[in-house]
Every structure is written in structure tokens, then in C-alpha cells.
Design a protein around this motif. Structure first.
Motif, PDB file in Angstrom:
ATOM      1  N   ILE A  17       0.929  -1.208   0.126  1.00 45.94           N
ATOM      2  CA  ILE A  17      -0.482  -0.189  -0.050  1.00 45.94           C
ATOM      3  C   ILE A  17       1.156   1.463   0.057  1.00 45.94           C
ATOM      4  CG2 ILE A  17      -1.784   1.316   1.402  1.00 45.94           C
ATOM      5  CD1 ILE A  17      -3.100  -0.740   2.315  1.00 45.94           C
ATOM      6  N   ALA A  18       1.840   1.759   0.736  1.00 47.39           N
ATOM      7  CA  ALA A  18       2.265   2.568   0.846  1.00 47.39           C
ATOM      8  C   ALA A  18       3.268   2.488  -0.541  1.00 47.39           C
ATOM      9  CB  ALA A  18       3.533   2.358   2.025  1.00 47.39           C
ATOM     10  N   ALA A  19       3.954   1.673  -0.773  1.00 43.66           N
ATOM     11  CA  ALA A  19       4.508   1.697  -1.765  1.00 43.66           C
ATOM     12  C   ALA A  19       3.425   2.356  -3.485  1.00 43.66           C
ATOM     13  CB  ALA A  19       5.749   0.515  -2.572  1.00 43.66           C
ATOM     14  N   ALA A  20       2.602   1.412  -3.297  1.00 45.01           N
ATOM     15  CA  ALA A  20       1.540   1.929  -4.497  1.00 45.01           C
ATOM     16  C   ALA A  20       1.814   3.354  -4.110  1.00 45.01           C
ATOM     17  CB  ALA A  20      -0.160   1.237  -4.497  1.00 45.01           C
ATOM     18  N   VAL A  21       0.898   3.881  -3.115  1.00 49.00           N
ATOM     19  CA  VAL A  21       0.925   5.127  -2.835  1.00 49.00           C
ATOM     20  C   VAL A  21       2.106   6.504  -3.036  1.00 49.00           C
ATOM     21  CG1 VAL A  21       0.552   7.011  -0.845  1.00 49.00           C
ATOM     22  CG2 VAL A  21      -0.812   5.026  -0.983  1.00 49.00           C
ATOM     23  N   GLY A  22       3.400   5.636  -2.769  1.00 45.55           N
ATOM     24  CA  GLY A  22       4.330   6.180  -3.330  1.00 45.55           C
ATOM     25  C   GLY A  22       5.228   5.948  -5.384  1.00 45.55           C
ATOM     26  N   GLY A  23       4.169   4.655  -5.602  1.00 52.77           N
ATOM     27  CA  GLY A  23       4.073   4.753  -6.865  1.00 52.77           C
ATOM     28  C   GLY A  23       3.371   5.797  -7.654  1.00 52.77           C
ATOM     29  N   VAL A  24       2.381   6.630  -6.863  1.00 50.35           N
ATOM     30  CA  VAL A  24       1.314   7.059  -7.674  1.00 50.35           C
ATOM     31  C   VAL A  24       1.515   8.540  -7.553  1.00 50.35           C
ATOM     32  CG1 VAL A  24      -1.077   8.720  -7.498  1.00 50.35           C
ATOM     33  CG2 VAL A  24      -1.016   5.231  -7.341  1.00 50.35           C
ATOM     34  N   ALA A  25       2.031   9.082  -5.871  1.00 49.09           N
ATOM     35  CA  ALA A  25       2.588  10.302  -5.422  1.00 49.09           C
ATOM     36  C   ALA A  25       3.060  11.353  -6.423  1.00 49.09           C
ATOM     37  CB  ALA A  25       2.805  10.904  -3.926  1.00 49.09           C
ATOM     38  N   VAL A  26       4.902  10.507  -6.252  1.00 43.95           N
ATOM     39  CA  VAL A  26       6.169  10.566  -7.325  1.00 43.95           C
ATOM     40  C   VAL A  26       5.794  11.430  -8.387  1.00 43.95           C
ATOM     41  CG1 VAL A  26       8.157  10.466  -7.828  1.00 43.95           C
ATOM     42  CG2 VAL A  26       7.599  10.237  -5.215  1.00 43.95           C
ATOM     43  N   PRO A  27       4.881  10.175  -9.353  1.00 43.14           N
ATOM     44  CA  PRO A  27       4.798  10.534 -10.955  1.00 43.14           C
ATOM     45  C   PRO A  27       3.622  11.747 -10.721  1.00 43.14           C
ATOM     46  CG  PRO A  27       4.400   8.325 -10.265  1.00 43.14           C
ATOM     47  CD  PRO A  27       4.440   8.870  -9.151  1.00 43.14           C
ATOM     48  N   ALA A  28       2.881  11.876  -9.777  1.00 42.62           N
ATOM     49  CA  ALA A  28       2.284  13.083 -10.092  1.00 42.62           C
ATOM     50  C   ALA A  28       2.146  14.813  -9.885  1.00 42.62           C
ATOM     51  CB  ALA A  28       0.977  12.716  -9.156  1.00 42.62           C
ATOM     52  N   LEU A  29       3.622  14.198  -9.082  1.00 46.40           N
ATOM     53  CA  LEU A  29       4.341  15.740  -8.201  1.00 46.40           C
ATOM     54  C   LEU A  29       5.084  15.791  -9.493  1.00 46.40           C
ATOM     55  CD1 LEU A  29       4.867  15.307  -5.146  1.00 46.40           C
ATOM     56  CD2 LEU A  29       3.499  17.386  -5.743  1.00 46.40           C
ATOM     57  N   ILE A  30       6.157  15.290 -10.296  1.00 45.86           N
ATOM     58  CA  ILE A  30       6.955  15.667 -11.425  1.00 45.86           C
ATOM     59  C   ILE A  30       6.119  15.402 -12.726  1.00 45.86           C
ATOM     60  CG2 ILE A  30       8.325  14.049 -13.611  1.00 45.86           C
ATOM     61  CD1 ILE A  30       9.282  12.847 -11.049  1.00 45.86           C
ATOM     62  N   TYR A  31       5.085  15.083 -13.203  1.00 47.76           N
ATOM     63  CA  TYR A  31       4.269  15.878 -13.797  1.00 47.76           C
ATOM     64  C   TYR A  31       3.138  17.554 -14.050  1.00 47.76           C
ATOM     65  CZ  TYR A  31       0.400  16.861 -17.667  1.00 47.76           C
ATOM     66  OH  TYR A  31      -0.757  16.739 -18.478  1.00 47.76           O
ATOM     67  N   VAL A  32       2.979  17.375 -12.962  1.00 46.48           N
ATOM     68  CA  VAL A  32       2.274  19.247 -12.115  1.00 46.48           C
ATOM     69  C   VAL A  32       3.638  19.745 -11.696  1.00 46.48           C
ATOM     70  CG1 VAL A  32       2.040  20.134  -9.965  1.00 46.48           C
ATOM     71  CG2 VAL A  32       0.805  18.279 -10.798  1.00 46.48           C
ATOM     72  N   GLY A  33       4.725  19.088 -12.260  1.00 46.82           N
ATOM     73  CA  GLY A  33       6.206  20.136 -11.445  1.00 46.82           C
ATOM     74  C   GLY A  33       6.668  20.729 -13.377  1.00 46.82           C
ATOM     75  N   VAL A  34       6.658  19.474 -13.981  1.00 51.90           N
ATOM     76  CA  VAL A  34       6.596  19.561 -15.873  1.00 51.90           C
ATOM     77  C   VAL A  34       6.436  20.473 -15.853  1.00 51.90           C
ATOM     78  CG1 VAL A  34       7.315  18.733 -18.277  1.00 51.90           C
ATOM     79  CG2 VAL A  34       8.633  17.434 -15.616  1.00 51.90           C
ATOM     80  N   ASN A  35       5.105  20.426 -15.990  1.00 48.42           N
ATOM     81  CA  ASN A  35       3.626  21.288 -16.721  1.00 48.42           C
ATOM     82  C   ASN A  35       2.811  22.365 -16.008  1.00 48.42           C
ATOM     83  OD1 ASN A  35       2.559  19.487 -19.446  1.00 48.42           O
ATOM     84  ND2 ASN A  35       3.328  18.221 -17.482  1.00 48.42           N
ATOM     85  N   ALA A  36       3.975  23.285 -14.878  1.00 47.35           N
ATOM     86  CA  ALA A  36       3.823  24.182 -14.468  1.00 47.35           C
ATOM     87  C   ALA A  36       3.824  25.117 -14.510  1.00 47.35           C
ATOM     88  CB  ALA A  36       4.927  24.193 -13.227  1.00 47.35           C
ATOM     89  N   SER A  37       4.240  25.705 -15.846  1.00 48.74           N
ATOM     90  CA  SER A  37       4.074  26.492 -16.656  1.00 48.74           C
ATOM     91  C   SER A  37       3.049  26.971 -17.210  1.00 48.74           C
ATOM     92  CB  SER A  37       5.681  27.521 -17.460  1.00 48.74           C
ATOM     93  OG  SER A  37       5.850  26.243 -18.232  1.00 48.74           O
ATOM     94  N   THR A  38       2.171  26.235 -18.083  1.00 48.20           N
ATOM     95  CA  THR A  38       1.286  25.549 -18.835  1.00 48.20           C
ATOM     96  C   THR A  38       0.394  24.992 -17.977  1.00 48.20           C
ATOM     97  OG1 THR A  38       2.065  23.220 -19.595  1.00 48.20           O
ATOM     98  CG2 THR A  38       2.926  25.419 -20.872  1.00 48.20           C
ATOM     99  N   PRO A  39      -0.815  25.788 -16.755  1.00 49.89           N
ATOM    100  CA  PRO A  39      -1.051  25.804 -15.969  1.00 49.89           C
ATOM    101  C   PRO A  39      -2.566  24.563 -16.771  1.00 49.89           C
ATOM    102  CG  PRO A  39      -0.913  27.937 -15.832  1.00 49.89           C
ATOM    103  CD  PRO A  39      -0.815  27.505 -17.455  1.00 49.89           C
ATOM    104  N   GLU A  40      -3.124  24.544 -18.185  1.00 47.01           N
ATOM    105  CA  GLU A  40      -4.191  24.360 -19.269  1.00 47.01           C
ATOM    106  C   GLU A  40      -3.762  22.236 -19.742  1.00 47.01           C
ATOM    107  OE1 GLU A  40      -1.290  25.725 -22.278  1.00 47.01           O
ATOM    108  OE2 GLU A  40      -2.249  26.305 -20.084  1.00 47.01           O
ATOM    109  N   ASN A  41      -2.560  21.964 -19.033  1.00 46.33           N
ATOM    110  CA  ASN A  41      -2.167  20.748 -19.122  1.00 46.33           C
ATOM    111  C   ASN A  41      -2.200  20.063 -17.495  1.00 46.33           C
ATOM    112  OD1 ASN A  41      -1.490  21.385 -21.140  1.00 46.33           O
ATOM    113  ND2 ASN A  41       0.640  20.724 -21.002  1.00 46.33           N
ATOM    114  N   THR A  42      -2.286  20.688 -15.920  1.00 46.94           N
ATOM    115  CA  THR A  42      -2.206  20.536 -15.139  1.00 46.94           C
ATOM    116  C   THR A  42      -3.459  19.506 -14.845  1.00 46.94           C
ATOM    117  OG1 THR A  42      -3.150  21.898 -14.351  1.00 46.94           O
ATOM    118  CG2 THR A  42      -0.630  21.669 -14.314  1.00 46.94           C
ATOM    119  N   VAL A  43      -4.439  19.700 -15.860  1.00 47.58           N
ATOM    120  CA  VAL A  43      -5.405  18.704 -15.269  1.00 47.58           C
ATOM    121  C   VAL A  43      -5.184  17.629 -15.194  1.00 47.58           C
ATOM    122  CG1 VAL A  43      -6.261  18.705 -17.889  1.00 47.58           C
ATOM    123  CG2 VAL A  43      -8.190  18.433 -16.388  1.00 47.58           C
ATOM    124  N   GLY A  44      -4.077  16.659 -15.775  1.00 47.63           N
ATOM    125  CA  GLY A  44      -3.349  15.731 -16.927  1.00 47.63           C
ATOM    126  C   GLY A  44      -2.681  15.368 -16.146  1.00 47.63           C
TER     127      GLY A  44
END
Length: 469
Positions: free
Chosen positions: A120-147
Motif C-alpha cells: 500500500i505504501a509503495a503504491a501510494v509512493g508510485g502514484v504521488a511521485v509521478p503526479a508531482l513530477i508531471y505537475v512540476g514539468v507543466n507548472a508553466s502550462t496550467p491548462e495541462n495540469t488537469v492530466g
């Protein structure tokens, strides 16, 4: 004395981050993964056909086929074939997810919190970190953050298909961990879809959906009382009720695949006993899983992949445009880099700051290879991409390029890493077969700290006995 020589090294399964659970659970998961392997290969073939067709001179016929509308408008079911695949066929896949989730928490190894905490903890980490990376990369394009949720998924069918192709003899402990991780991942994805990807909610149809769902649940829980020892009569009652629930949930605005999960949760996974007698045949969960898993793996998911994966890249120029889009980059980095960091990082923290340890027969490189496999986020990632961006628009196309590219990269990296360990895995497979005391249970599954009833489960009896739940 000979038995002592052949005895495998002692393990501490419950206190291991990744270890050997019950033998019955291992047998059941091995059977599931064999079926998913075939489905995964069909899935990859279907997606490949869609990509080739969508980028061929006959591309218009592919998109015309995907956009054919079929259904009854007054019931809000006048849908394209692509939507039927996403909302209808995938409900079968999520029905099985619901069955598997309930089984894991009621009758599987996850009913023991000591075993459940690590995946459970590993799955949560495997969800949270990719989401944070995606949001960080798309921080300058807010319209993309919905994904943001696109790179959080794991496709178990695709992953085990990769294992079958490269011929890796993955140890039982890793196979169990991979499937459990994927199941928890699916639960998180279901929650994300229900909470974050419901644009509008119609309370009327949703409340009406409770009526067939309640009746379905009551009949499923008492199906032997209503239908006798033979389950054939259950199909004629439960399937229409299930369809009615699905249609009403679809009309409510909640993604219809959520209905599949609820219907799966309603099925009992513990077999009932006749009064004072032996078990009264297989449980309804076993029956439905036997009937629906081939349909899901061999038809429903591949058809969805066929209609969803067909993206017109637009030649080298279009591919270059997609490759430089922060949306695509965020998905690729999230799946290929974020998934391993999240899974391995959380597991390492558990090993560092809690009493549990990695099983003595495994190495951290094994977990890294497994985490790379978890970066193959195909089916559910494609679904979330369609929920995030309009189908056929550039953001949707770029998201799918990112999903396809990341899945291929993750598959290649995982294959290379796991292949280097194949000799070790073969040795572990031989060790797992050792039954020095000839009691029918391999010795690696027999340990003193396992609860009574888990040390010597009978093959094929993972459900156990008791009242329906």
C-alpha cells in the motif's frame, strides 16, 4: 539428514518487505498472471494495429470506425464505439478489479495489516511521485495540469506480457508484490477518477442506481439460497441488474467504470457452508472471475486499447512537436522515473526506519526492475488521458504519445535489468519447488510465525470457508 541439506534458507515472510505469503495465494496469483499474460500480448497487438492504421493512408477509416454512434438516446446511451469501449467494455475490467480488491482485503494476504502496509505504501509512493513530477514539468502550462493523474497508473497485463516475452522467471514473492501493487494502484486510480474526473453530477439517476445495486448485492450474497447449487440462474437475474446499475451510473455523470467496481465489491469472496456440511461448491466470486477474466483480458481491454491508442502522430514533425511538449515530457518522466523513485524510495524508507527488511533471497536491484515494470501505465493511463483532454485534440494526442513512449521505454529498461537476474531467478524457482517434508506445500511457504490456517492452505482453496462476505 538429506532433508536438512535440501532445506531452503529460512525466511521471515511477514516481517519482510517483499516475501512469501501463503501457498494458496501464490497459486491463485500465478493463475491470474498466466491469464493476464495472454491478454497482455493481445493488448499490445491491438494497440500496435491501431497505431499503424491511424498513421496509414487509410487513417480516415480508423477514425470513422471509432466515431460510429450506436445506442439508445433516451437512456443517454447514444455513444461512439470508442466511448462504448471506454465506458462499457472497461467496466468489465473494473468489475474484475473490484473482485480482486475485495478478495485481497477479505481473503487474501492484504487482510493482514503487517503484509498490507508495504504494497500500500509503495503504491501510494508510485502514484504521488509521478503526479508531482508531471505537475512540476507543466507548472508553466496550467491548462495541462488537469492530466496530472495520467502517469500514476500501472498496467499489469502489459507488464506480465513483457515478462513472458523476455522469459524472466520472476520469483513468486516478486510476482505477488507486483500484482498486489497493481491492485492497490487500481484502487487509487478508481478513487481519482470518481473524485477528480466527474464534471457534473445528476443525483436522480445516481439515487435510482442504488435500487438495482442493492437488489444485486442481496441476491449475490445469498445466491445459493435463491438459485441453488447451480449458478446458471444467477446470470439471468444479476446481469440485467448489473447493466441497469451501470446505465444509471453512466447517466449520473460519474464515469461508468465505477459501477463495475461497485458490482465487483458486492460479490461474496468467501464460500458459504451448507449447514453442518462441506463447502457447497465454488463461490460466486470464483465463478464470475472464471467467466469474466478471459472476456476482459482477451476482448474488452484489447478493444479499448484498439480504439484509444490510435493516435495520428503526424510524421516526424508531429512526433517532434509531441516530444517537446511539457505534457508529453511530464508523462514520460512520471512513468519512467517517477514510478521507480516512488516505489523504491518508499520501500527503502520502510526498511530504513521500521523493523521490516527485504527478503534475504532478493536484492534492491530486483525491486528496481519491478518498479520499472510498474512504469508501464497503459490501459488506465489512456482512460485518464481521454477524461483529461478532448479526444482528437493535440493535448490528447500528445498525452497518448507520452503514454505509449513511456510504456515502451519502461518495458525495455525493465526487461534489460530483469534479464540480467534471470539465472538467479531460475535458481529461486527451483528452490521454491522444494518440499522436503513431502506434505504438498513447498517449504518456503511454511513458517512458524504464519497464523494457523495460513501455513498449510490447500491448493485451490484460497477462499477458505465461512459466511459470505
Amino acid at each position: 539428514m538429506g532433508a536438512t541439506v535440501n532445506q531452503p534458507p529460512p525466511r521471515t515472510p511477514i516481517r519482510s518487505l517483499i516475501g512469501y505469503g501463503s501457498f494458496g495465494e501464490s497459486l491463485r496469483i500465478g493463475e491470474i498472471l498466466r491469464k493476464e499474460t495472454v491478454g497482455g500480448i493481445v493488448l499490445v497487438v491491438a494497440a500496435a494495429i491501431a497505431i499503424v492504421w491511424a498513421n496509414s493512408p487509410f487513417a480516415d477509416s480508423y477514425f470513422a470506425l471509432r466515431d460510429i454512434r450506436v445506442g439508445y438516446e433516451p437512456w443517454h446511451l447514444d455513444l461512439t464505439l470508442g466511448t462504448w469501449a471506454a465506458d462499457g467494455l472497461l467496466a468489465i475490467f473494473f468489475f474484475l478489479v473490484g473482485l480482486e480488491l475485495k478478495r485481497e482485503f477479505v481473503a487474501g494476504d492484504l487482510r493482514d495489516p503487517r503484509r498490507a502496509v508495504v504494497p500500500i505504501a509503495a503504491a501510494v509512493g508510485g502514484v504521488a511521485v509521478p503526479a508531482l513530477i508531471y505537475v512540476g514539468v507543466n507548472a508553466s502550462t496550467p491548462e495541462n495540469t488537469v492530466g496530472w493523474a495520467i502517469p500514476t497508473a500501472t498496467d499489469i497485463a502489459f507488464a506480465v506480457a513483457v515478462l513472458a516475452i523476455v522469459g524472466s522467471h520472476l520469483p513468486s514473492a516478486l510476482r505477488i508484490f507486483l500484482l498486489t501493487l497493481a491492485v492497490i494502484d487500481d484502487l487509487i486510480a478508481i478513487t481519482i477518477i470518481a473524485v477528480f474526473y466527474t464534471d457534473s453530477l445528476e443525483l436522480g439517476p445516481l439515487l435510482w442506481a442504488l435500487l438495482p445495486l442493492t437488489l444485486y448485492t442481496v441476491l449475490a450474497q445469498r445466491f445459493r439460497r435463491f438459485f441453488g447449487l447451480r449458478s446458471s440462474g444467477a446470470w439471468f437475474i444479476l446481469l440485467p441488474l448489473g447493466f441497469a446499475t451501470w446505465a444509471l451510473v453512466h447517466a449520473s455523470g460519474i464515469h461508468a467504470t465505477i459501477a463495475g467496481v461497485l458490482l465487483g465489491f458486492a460479490i461474496p469472496v468467501i464460500r458459504s457452508q451448507a449447514s453442518g456440511g462441506p463447502k457447497a461448491g465454488p463461490g460466486l466470486s470464483e465463478i464470475f472471475e472464471h467467466r469474466f477474466r478471459p472476456l476482459s483480458a482477451g476482448f474488452a481491454v484489447p478493444v479499448f486499447a484498439f480504439f484509444s491508442a490510435g493516435v495520428a502522430v503526424g510524421g516526424l514533425e508531429g512526433l517532434a512537436s509531441a516530444a517537446t511538449d511539457p505534457l508529453t515530457i511530464g508523462i514520460v518522466l512520471g512513468l519512467v522515473v517517477g514510478k521507480p523513485i516512488g516505489i523504491v524510495g518508499v520501500t527503502w524508507l520502510l526498511e530504513k526506519f521500521t523493523p521490516v527488511t527485504l527478503d534475504k533471497t532478493l536484492r534492491w536491484v530486483d525491486l528496481i526492475g519491478l518498479a520499472l515494470l510498474a512504469g508501464i501505465g497503459f490501459t488506465v493511463s489512456l482512460l485518464i488521458a481521454d477524461l483529461s483532454f478532448a479526444v482528437g485534440e493535440p493535448p490528447n494526442d500528445h498525452a497518448k504519445v507520452g503514454i505509449l513512449g513511456a510504456s515502451v521505454i519502461a518495458a525495455i529498461l525493465a526487461s534489460i535489468l530483469l534479464k540480467t537476474r534471470d539465472r538467479r531467478y531460475r535458481a529461486l524457482a527451483e528452490e521454491e519447488a522444494v518440499d522436503a517434508d513431502a506434505d504438498g506445500i513447498p517449504d518456503v511457504y511454511e513458517h512458524d510465525d504464519a497464523p494457523v490456517g495460513e501455513r498449510d492452505p490447500q491448493p485451490g482453496d484460497a477462499d477458505g470457508a465461512g459466511r459470505s462476505r
